[in-house]
Each structure stands twice: as C-alpha cells, then as structure tokens.
Design a protein around this motif. Structure first.
Motif, PDB file in Angstrom:
ATOM      1  N   UNK A 117      89.884 -48.472  27.071  1.00  0.00           N
ATOM      2  CA  UNK A 117      90.879 -48.313  26.018  1.00  0.00           C
ATOM      3  C   UNK A 117      91.144 -46.826  25.776  1.00  0.00           C
ATOM      4  N   UNK A 118      92.106 -46.239  26.516  1.00  0.00           N
ATOM      5  CA  UNK A 118      92.909 -46.842  27.578  1.00  0.00           C
ATOM      6  C   UNK A 118      92.280 -46.583  28.935  1.00  0.00           C
ATOM      7  N   UNK A 178      84.283 -49.108  28.191  1.00  0.00           N
ATOM      8  CA  UNK A 178      84.699 -47.769  27.764  1.00  0.00           C
ATOM      9  C   UNK A 178      83.885 -47.193  26.628  1.00  0.00           C
ATOM     10  N   UNK A 179      83.568 -48.023  25.621  1.00  0.00           N
ATOM     11  CA  UNK A 179      82.801 -47.522  24.480  1.00  0.00           C
ATOM     12  C   UNK A 179      82.133 -48.680  23.750  1.00  0.00           C
ATOM     13  N   UNK A 211      86.731 -55.151  23.110  1.00  0.00           N
ATOM     14  CA  UNK A 211      85.633 -54.926  24.062  1.00  0.00           C
ATOM     15  C   UNK A 211      84.709 -56.146  24.087  1.00  0.00           C
ATOM     16  N   UNK A 212      84.397 -56.669  22.903  1.00  0.00           N
ATOM     17  CA  UNK A 212      83.483 -57.814  22.828  1.00  0.00           C
ATOM     18  C   UNK A 212      84.085 -59.042  23.513  1.00  0.00           C
ATOM     19  N   UNK A 226      92.092 -52.831  27.192  1.00  0.00           N
ATOM     20  CA  UNK A 226      91.863 -53.500  25.903  1.00  0.00           C
ATOM     21  C   UNK A 226      93.163 -53.535  25.090  1.00  0.00           C
ATOM     22  N   UNK A 227      93.409 -54.648  24.396  1.00  0.00           N
ATOM     23  CA  UNK A 227      94.553 -54.746  23.477  1.00  0.00           C
ATOM     24  C   UNK A 227      94.047 -55.387  22.190  1.00  0.00           C
TER      25      UNK A 227
END
Length: 583
Positions: free
Chosen positions: A354-355, A394-395, A376-377, A368-369
């Motif tokens: 993201x992104x 990503x995080x 993420x989950x 991710x949107x």
C-alpha cells in the motif's frame, strides 16, 4: 539497443587489480542485461571515481583529459552537436578553433559515437580533435543546453497566448483537450524530466495566494526548483490528474493515483497524491526508480555482519524478517532488494502493498484498497490460500495483521514486513504491544533490522580532514564499544575523515556536495539466549547485552564505520543518529 561493453577498459581494470576476473564477468553480464553504461555503472558501485576513470581512459586510449569545469564554454559551440545526439552518444563539443572542433568523449570504444562525430564533422567541413571528459562534466554540460526555468519560460509564453484566446469548456473544448494542449503538456513534462535528471525522489507542487511553488526532494532534502504563476495551477493539476486517471472535478477530497512515462528510453513510474488546501490542491509525485529492482542489499548499506545476518534469515525455511525505521528510511527499497534475491523459479512470492512501489518481475504483487475492505489483514487471509513460499506484507499496522503474519511465519512461510520502532531491539516489545503472545516470538522472528538513510558524500569533491579532538573522542568511544575485530581494525591515534565540500562543490553532484544516499543499519538475530530473555521478564538492558554478545553493530556504530570509510560525514551521522534517539 543494448550498449556494447568496452572490453579494453574491463581488461585494464582486471590487470590493475581494481576488479577481479570473476567481477569483470559479472559486470559484463549485468551491463548486457541492464543496458547500462559501463563507466556510470563502475562509478555508481564505487569501484572507481569519475575523475580516476577519466585519467585511466586518457592513459589507455592515449587521449588528453579536459576538465570542463576549468573552461568557459561558448554556448554557440554547443550547437555544433544537437542535444539529442549529445545525450544518446554521450559526447559533446566544447570548443572551436578555426575549422577544428574539439569534442569530449566518455567512451572512445563506442564505434557508433565515433562514426556519428565523423559524419557531423564532414557535413560541416570541420576537423575533429578528441579528448576524454568525465561523466560529471558531460552531465553539467548537457545542462547548459537548457535550464528548467528557461524551458518553462518558453512554454509559459505559449500558455499566455492560449489564455488570450479565452478558450473554455463551454465553448466546446473539454478540460482534457485543454490540458492536452502543448503549453501545459510541455510544462508538466519539463518539470518531470528535470526532477528525474536531478535524481529527485519527490516532486511537490504547492499553491499559494500569489504563486505555485515547485520543489524537488533530492537526497532527502527539499529545495525550490521553480515558481509558476498562480493562473497556471488549475491547468497543471488537471493535466497531472488526467495522467493519473483521477477525478478531474473532485477538488475537495484527497486522491491517489499513478502513471508511467518514458524518459531517455527508460520507463519511470510515478505515484501521485493530491491534497486539498485553502489555496487549491497540492500534488506530490513520488518518483519510483525502475532500477530499484536491480539494487542489492550491499548497495543499500548492508555489509559485513549486518548482511550476513540478513542472508541467514532469508535462507531459513520459515519465520519473519521485520524491517523497522521511520517513514522515508528506505524500508520498501530494502524489501524490494530482498525479494529480488529470493525470486527464483521454484519459489512462489506473494505481496500485499500500500501502494506497490517497486514492480518486481516474477513476483505476484497485490495493492491494498482499504476503502472497499481489502486491508492487510483481509489480504493475508487470502494470500495463505495462494500456496505462497514467501509473503511480503508492506506494513504491520494493527493487532489483527500482526497475529496473521505471526501465524503465517509459524506455519512454514517466510514473512517479510515493516514496523515503526526506534531500533531493532524495539521490535520485540512492539509485537507484544500488538497482541502477539510472547511464546510465539522466538519461534517466528528470524531477524529484526533497523535502518536510517544518510546522504553520501560526493566522491569527486569531498574534502579529507584529520579529526579534531572532539571528533576523535566520539569515534574512539564508538569503536571501543564495538566487537573486538573492529577495534583491531579501526582503533588508531588519529583518524582521517571526510567532509562535504560546501564552498566549492563539483558539477558531478550538481553543486550539492552529496550524491545519493546510503543506509546505516543494525540487524538482530534470534538466538537461544534471546529466547530465554523474551520468555522470562523482558529487560531492554539484557537484550542489548545479548545483542552485543552476538556481535551486533548498532546503527550509530555502523555509521561510524561508514564515516571512517569516507562514505558519509560525521556531522550527517550525528544529526540523523540524534534524531533517531529522540524519535
């Protein structure tokens, strides 16, 4: 067309023991694959400096070196060879005496460039006199063809003429057509071109009451590159929105998009963010280097013990490698370098980002949107049904993602991700704060790494100095706290260090005294001793003692070594290290 590798120069580098035979083969393959220029590649890898390379070519090809910084260039002479040929063939005219045209070459083995010069000279009835020039001098020379403000000025004249015609959407011409007109298109394209050529990481276009400020972030520092008239703001923003496929008529909400363009036969990606302010929309364009996928961990600052720990973590069959650091500390680039190393035909790599910043060929990358619930989950739940070997998240932002990532690491997957902590040791308490059970951490966490970015000193104009009493004390104290092998190697009575040449910087670095950035890093490896500390009463001092026992260099200590190697300045290290400690 891929560039040919100058074989004579490579053989000479091997014979002078600047590189080994094996290195020359690897370099030849890399140049062939990437299409890079050999000289620029050698300089970028710190194998040889720009000025030393020019001297070596002079000796090898029996051509004199000319230092263009010491010569006043006649702009009329530059017109003897067009700008597109200068950029393509990496040659330039710099002086003319009678019918003799003096030209600078960066690669005397480039037959195509030599033939092009002969053709140009024959057409003009001139005789050629060839010299060797450095890449820095060539780059500075090409900037003489045009300036950002000069090119924008020409486009603005055309734009003012268009305004006088009073063309509006109501008169039958849509916004898209208006912003596709040459003046606005040229203005946006020129800003982008100069930002990329200046090695900028971001372009900021900021509206104020009476002007529009354009700033470039170069080596982590923002500087004003251009000021545009206020009446240009709407058209420029609309043009960028069209390129990024954003809603043109939505000015009250922030929007995110991306686009790609070609510059000098190289595809450049841009991540675009708009943000409403009281004076209009601000735009930030992140320039995503397509060569990022070619960057390896040593290029980013991971060397010696820090690199060995990372490599061991990547070769384990499962477990997590977590990179920590503030925003803008190069975490995404490090993850991309790790993915490149792990990306083989027999491995299935899936990412959640993201992104998406770096496109890595052969890796399944997912965006991710959150606005539609694809977090993420949520993405992690689906990823585990995709039969992955390596998962990159990503995080880790919340308890749910932390729990799912831990389960993924526990069930036979390599998990790569990032966190926000001050240092590597802070990863363990951060995971516990996010709800990960203590007993799961030793069996799932392979490596915790932390990093910060420092500006690299320009290798061509940095100044050597003997450390003063205060600097010597700082260096000595840091070395004495390092593992024994570093004390034997680096402890001395006095220390030679380098400083930025702020008063008289060279043209290679564009007068900045710095060129590029490098990371200072620390890597913490899970050990049975660490497991005992984590499963008992967690003590930060006990963890630091264990980190020291396993030979971990702190970011500050790693920075001190890079200071002694002449890569960064002590002042820069102290500024970043102190900022990190107070974060």
């Amino acid at each position: 067309m891929p560039k040919r590798t100058p074989t004579t120069l490579l053989r000479e580098l091997v014979s002078r023991q600047i590189i080994s035979e094996d290195q020359s083969i690897l370099i030849r393959d890399e140049i062939k694959k990437s299409g890079s220029d050999l000289g620029r590649y050698l300089i970028s890898k710190d194998i040889i400096s720009d000025s030393d390379l020019a001297d070596l070519k002079s000796e090898l090809y029996r051509l004199p070196v000319v230092h263009l910084t010491e010569i006043e260039i006649d702009r009329e002479v530059l017109k003897e060879i067009s700008e597109d040929k200068v950029r393509f063939y990496q040659v330039s005219a710099f002086a003319k005496e009678g019918n003799v045209l003096k030209v600078g070459l960066t690669d005397p083995e480039d037959v195509e460039a030599l033939e092009a010069l002969k053709f140009i000279a024959a057409n003009k009835g001139l005789t050629l006199e060839k010299y060797i020039i450095s890449y820095g001098d060539l780059d500075a020379l090409t900037r003489n063809y045009s300036t950002l403000s000069g090119e924008i000025g020409k486009a603005l004249e055309s734009f003012d003429e268009e305004l006088e015609k009073e063309i509006t959407p109501a008169q039958g011409k849509g916004l898209e057509e208006i912003t596709a007109d040459a003046p606005v298109t040229r203005i946006v394209a020129t800003v982008i071109k100069y930002a990329v050529e200046s090695r900028a990481s971001d372009i900021h276009i900021e509206p104020f009451e009476d002007r529009v400020r354009t700033r470039f972030r170069i080596d982590g520092v923002l500087a004003t590159a251009l000021t545009l008239p206020k009446n240009l703001h709407s058209a420029v923003i609309t043009r960028i929105k069209i390129l990024s496929d954003l809603k043109i008529d939505e000015t009250r909400l922030a929007q995110d998009g991306r686009f790609a363009t070609k510059l000098n036969n190289r595809k450049i990606d841009f991540r675009v963010s708009t943000f409403p302010t009281k004076n209009g929309e601000k735009v930030v364009m992140r320039i995503l280097d397509p060569l990022g996928g070619n960057i390896d961990l040593p290029d980013l600052g991971y060397v010696g013990q820090t690199l060995e720990v990372m490599e061991r973590g990547m070769t384990k069959p499962f477990g997590a490698i977590l990179i920590t650091g503030p925003t803008g500390s190069g975490k995404s680039t490090t993850l991309a370098a790790m993915l490149k190393r792990m990306n083989t035909e027999d491995i299935n790599i899936v990412t959640l980002e993201d992104p998406i910043e770096y496109f890595v060929d052969g890796v399944n990358q997912s965006q991710i949107h959150e606005e539609i619930g694809y977090t993420f989950a949520e993405g992690l739940r689906h990823i585990l049904r995709q039969d992955p070997d390596v998962v990159m998240v990503g995080e880790i932002r919340d308890k749910e993602t932390a729990g799912l990532a831990t389960q993924a690491a526990l069930t036979g997957h390599i998990v790569l991700s990032t966190l926000h902590t001050n240092d590597a040791i802070g990863v363990v308490p951060r995971l516990i704060d996010m709800g990960v059970e203590k007993y799961l951490i030793p069996s799932t966490l392979n490596v915790a790494a932390a990093q910060r970015l420092l500006r690299r000193l320009c290798p061509d104009c940095k100044l050597k100095a003997t450390a003063n009493a205060g600097e010597t004390k700082l260096i000595e104290t840091a070395i004495k706290d390092m593992p024994e092998q570093y004390q034997k190697q680096y402890l001395a009575k006095s220390y030679e260090i380098y400083k930025p040449n702020l008063e008289n910087p060279c043209k290679t670095c564009g007068g900045k005294a710095y060129r590029g950035r490098i990371g200072i890093c620390e890597t913490l490896e899970m050990t049975p001793e660490f497991e005992k500390i984590i499963l008992g009463t967690i003590s930060e001092s006990a963890m630091r003692q264990e980190a020291k026992r396993q030979g971990m260099l702190t970011m500050y200590q790693d920075g001190i070594l890079k200071v002694l190697q002449g890569i960064v300045s002590l002042e820069e290290l102290l500024e970043i290290a102190q900022a990190g400690e107070s974060a």
